[in-house]
Design a protein around this motif. Structure first.
Motif, PDB file in Angstrom:
ATOM      1  N   ARG A 204      39.514  23.887  86.154  1.00 58.46           N
ATOM      2  CA  ARG A 204      39.781  23.461  84.782  1.00 58.46           C
ATOM      3  C   ARG A 204      40.080  24.638  83.857  1.00 58.46           C
ATOM      4  O   ARG A 204      40.280  24.454  82.667  1.00 58.46           O
ATOM      5  CB  ARG A 204      38.575  22.680  84.269  1.00 58.46           C
ATOM      6  N   ILE A 205      40.122  25.854  84.425  1.00 63.81           N
ATOM      7  CA  ILE A 205      40.385  27.062  83.640  1.00 63.81           C
ATOM      8  C   ILE A 205      41.790  27.563  83.939  1.00 63.81           C
ATOM      9  O   ILE A 205      42.191  27.631  85.094  1.00 63.81           O
ATOM     10  CB  ILE A 205      39.367  28.166  83.987  1.00 63.81           C
ATOM     11  N   ASP A 206      42.517  27.921  82.895  1.00 67.96           N
ATOM     12  CA  ASP A 206      43.815  28.570  83.040  1.00 67.96           C
ATOM     13  C   ASP A 206      43.741  29.912  82.330  1.00 67.96           C
ATOM     14  O   ASP A 206      43.433  29.968  81.139  1.00 67.96           O
ATOM     15  CB  ASP A 206      44.939  27.737  82.420  1.00 67.96           C
ATOM     16  N   ALA A 207      44.025  30.974  83.063  1.00 67.66           N
ATOM     17  CA  ALA A 207      44.044  32.314  82.482  1.00 67.66           C
ATOM     18  C   ALA A 207      45.206  33.071  83.111  1.00 67.66           C
ATOM     19  O   ALA A 207      45.130  33.478  84.261  1.00 67.66           O
ATOM     20  CB  ALA A 207      42.726  33.034  82.734  1.00 67.66           C
ATOM     21  N   LYS A 208      46.254  33.210  82.372  1.00 66.07           N
ATOM     22  CA  LYS A 208      47.442  33.893  82.877  1.00 66.07           C
ATOM     23  C   LYS A 208      47.900  34.899  81.832  1.00 66.07           C
ATOM     24  O   LYS A 208      47.923  34.611  80.646  1.00 66.07           O
ATOM     25  CB  LYS A 208      48.579  32.907  83.131  1.00 66.07           C
ATOM     26  N   VAL A 209      48.302  36.064  82.300  1.00 67.79           N
ATOM     27  CA  VAL A 209      48.824  37.091  81.413  1.00 67.79           C
ATOM     28  C   VAL A 209      50.292  37.282  81.748  1.00 67.79           C
ATOM     29  O   VAL A 209      50.645  37.434  82.914  1.00 67.79           O
ATOM     30  CB  VAL A 209      48.076  38.428  81.597  1.00 67.79           C
ATOM     31  N   SER A 210      51.129  37.252  80.725  1.00 71.32           N
ATOM     32  CA  SER A 210      52.546  37.493  80.992  1.00 71.32           C
ATOM     33  C   SER A 210      52.766  38.988  81.186  1.00 71.32           C
ATOM     34  O   SER A 210      51.935  39.813  80.803  1.00 71.32           O
ATOM     35  CB  SER A 210      53.402  36.967  79.839  1.00 71.32           C
ATOM     36  N   ALA A 211      53.874  39.321  81.775  1.00 67.64           N
ATOM     37  CA  ALA A 211      54.181  40.726  82.081  1.00 67.64           C
ATOM     38  C   ALA A 211      54.240  41.549  80.797  1.00 67.64           C
ATOM     39  O   ALA A 211      54.744  41.100  79.769  1.00 67.64           O
ATOM     40  CB  ALA A 211      55.507  40.813  82.817  1.00 67.64           C
ATOM     41  N   HIS A 212      53.719  42.741  80.863  1.00 65.67           N
ATOM     42  CA  HIS A 212      53.721  43.706  79.755  1.00 65.67           C
ATOM     43  C   HIS A 212      53.046  43.160  78.502  1.00 65.67           C
ATOM     44  O   HIS A 212      53.507  43.386  77.390  1.00 65.67           O
ATOM     45  CB  HIS A 212      55.144  44.165  79.424  1.00 65.67           C
ATOM     46  N   SER A 213      51.979  42.434  78.671  1.00 62.41           N
ATOM     47  CA  SER A 213      51.245  41.886  77.533  1.00 62.41           C
ATOM     48  C   SER A 213      49.777  42.218  77.670  1.00 62.41           C
ATOM     49  O   SER A 213      49.239  42.263  78.766  1.00 62.41           O
ATOM     50  CB  SER A 213      51.420  40.365  77.468  1.00 62.41           C
ATOM     51  N   ASN A 214      49.150  42.479  76.553  1.00 66.28           N
ATOM     52  CA  ASN A 214      47.712  42.739  76.532  1.00 66.28           C
ATOM     53  C   ASN A 214      46.936  41.524  76.039  1.00 66.28           C
ATOM     54  O   ASN A 214      45.727  41.591  75.889  1.00 66.28           O
ATOM     55  CB  ASN A 214      47.402  43.926  75.626  1.00 66.28           C
ATOM     56  N   VAL A 215      47.637  40.445  75.743  1.00 65.08           N
ATOM     57  CA  VAL A 215      46.995  39.230  75.264  1.00 65.08           C
ATOM     58  C   VAL A 215      46.947  38.231  76.412  1.00 65.08           C
ATOM     59  O   VAL A 215      47.964  37.902  77.006  1.00 65.08           O
ATOM     60  CB  VAL A 215      47.760  38.633  74.066  1.00 65.08           C
ATOM     61  N   MET A 216      45.735  37.781  76.701  1.00 63.27           N
ATOM     62  CA  MET A 216      45.558  36.820  77.777  1.00 63.27           C
ATOM     63  C   MET A 216      45.029  35.515  77.191  1.00 63.27           C
ATOM     64  O   MET A 216      43.911  35.471  76.676  1.00 63.27           O
ATOM     65  CB  MET A 216      44.567  37.333  78.819  1.00 63.27           C
ATOM     66  N   PRO A 217      45.820  34.440  77.249  1.00 66.61           N
ATOM     67  CA  PRO A 217      45.291  33.146  76.823  1.00 66.61           C
ATOM     68  C   PRO A 217      44.360  32.584  77.893  1.00 66.61           C
ATOM     69  O   PRO A 217      44.691  32.580  79.067  1.00 66.61           O
ATOM     70  CB  PRO A 217      46.532  32.277  76.646  1.00 66.61           C
ATOM     71  N   VAL A 218      43.189  32.148  77.464  1.00 71.18           N
ATOM     72  CA  VAL A 218      42.217  31.521  78.359  1.00 71.18           C
ATOM     73  C   VAL A 218      42.046  30.084  77.880  1.00 71.18           C
ATOM     74  O   VAL A 218      41.673  29.864  76.728  1.00 71.18           O
ATOM     75  CB  VAL A 218      40.861  32.266  78.326  1.00 71.18           C
ATOM     76  N   SER A 219      42.339  29.123  78.748  1.00 73.79           N
ATOM     77  CA  SER A 219      42.263  27.705  78.390  1.00 73.79           C
ATOM     78  C   SER A 219      41.253  26.990  79.273  1.00 73.79           C
ATOM     79  O   SER A 219      41.039  27.372  80.424  1.00 73.79           O
ATOM     80  CB  SER A 219      43.623  27.034  78.556  1.00 73.79           C
ATOM     81  N   PHE A 220      40.660  25.941  78.709  1.00 70.33           N
ATOM     82  CA  PHE A 220      39.715  25.117  79.461  1.00 70.33           C
ATOM     83  C   PHE A 220      39.990  23.657  79.121  1.00 70.33           C
ATOM     84  O   PHE A 220      40.192  23.309  77.955  1.00 70.33           O
ATOM     85  CB  PHE A 220      38.271  25.479  79.105  1.00 70.33           C
ATOM     86  N   ARG A 221      40.003  22.799  80.144  1.00 70.48           N
ATOM     87  CA  ARG A 221      40.245  21.366  79.972  1.00 70.48           C
ATOM     88  C   ARG A 221      38.934  20.605  80.120  1.00 70.48           C
ATOM     89  O   ARG A 221      38.176  20.838  81.052  1.00 70.48           O
ATOM     90  CB  ARG A 221      41.234  20.866  81.021  1.00 70.48           C
ATOM     91  N   ASP A 222      38.699  19.667  79.184  1.00 72.51           N
ATOM     92  CA  ASP A 222      37.509  18.829  79.257  1.00 72.51           C
ATOM     93  C   ASP A 222      37.780  17.527  78.505  1.00 72.51           C
ATOM     94  O   ASP A 222      38.670  17.461  77.658  1.00 72.51           O
ATOM     95  CB  ASP A 222      36.304  19.554  78.646  1.00 72.51           C
TER      96      ASP A 222
END
Length: 168
Positions: free
Chosen positions: A92-110
């Motif tokens: 239920r967790i999504d954590a992906k970082v795009s190339a050359h980025s220091n920002v990582m979106p962390v998502s959770f589904r519930d």
């Protein structure tokens, strides 16, 4: 094909069946609406920067692996009583970082909006805390070793000073 008047007569004869079928359909539909709650997705963003630079010291793939690591997921799962099956929580967790980025979106589904938001924020906080622990853990060991070595050297210098004073 039935004529219109006989079709109307057929519907009048079967009106109880039609009413019962319609009522059961309404009841089943309302039951499904109540049981099938929407799934909420909350997203938090983690900014990873190395000291004094704009680039993180960790590769992007490692950042996303850190957010879904067993350590981070286990801490959050225990805090929010999400269950002991970490693989179901991790799915239920999504954590992906795009190339050359220091920002990582962390998502959770519930299914609960508040839980999704709180777990997402906790995942972001625990990811940052675990990153700090990993990056400073080796530094603390080296600092401790160097402190002990400096104390030994100071002790040796004192003993040499005492020996020189005795000779003089």
């Amino acid at each position: 094909m039935l004529p219109t008047s006989s079709f109307a007569a057929f519907l009048r004869r079967r009106r109880i069946v039609l009413i019962v079928t319609f009522a059961l359909s309404i009841i089943a539909l309302s039951f499904l609406v109540v049981k099938l709650k929407p799934t909420y997705v909350a997203t938090s963003h983690v900014l990873m920067l190395g000291s004094g630079t704009t680039q993180s010291t960790m590769p992007n793939t490692d950042l996303s692996m850190l957010a879904t690591s067993e350590t981070v997921v286990e801490i959050v799962a225990k805090r929010f009583s999400l269950g002991s099956d970490l693989s179901s929580v991790r799915s239920r967790i999504d954590a992906k970082v795009s190339a050359h980025s220091n920002v990582m979106p962390v998502s959770f589904r519930d299914k609960d909006r508040k839980t999704a938001l709180e777990v997402t924020n906790a995942l972001a906080d625990e990811t940052v805390a675990y990153y700090k622990q990993l990056s400073s853990g080796q530094f603390d060991q080296i600092l401790s070793y160097l402190t002990r070595a400096a104390q030994r050297e100071q002790q040796q210098i004192r003993s040499i000073d005492v020996a020189l004073q005795e000779v003089a």
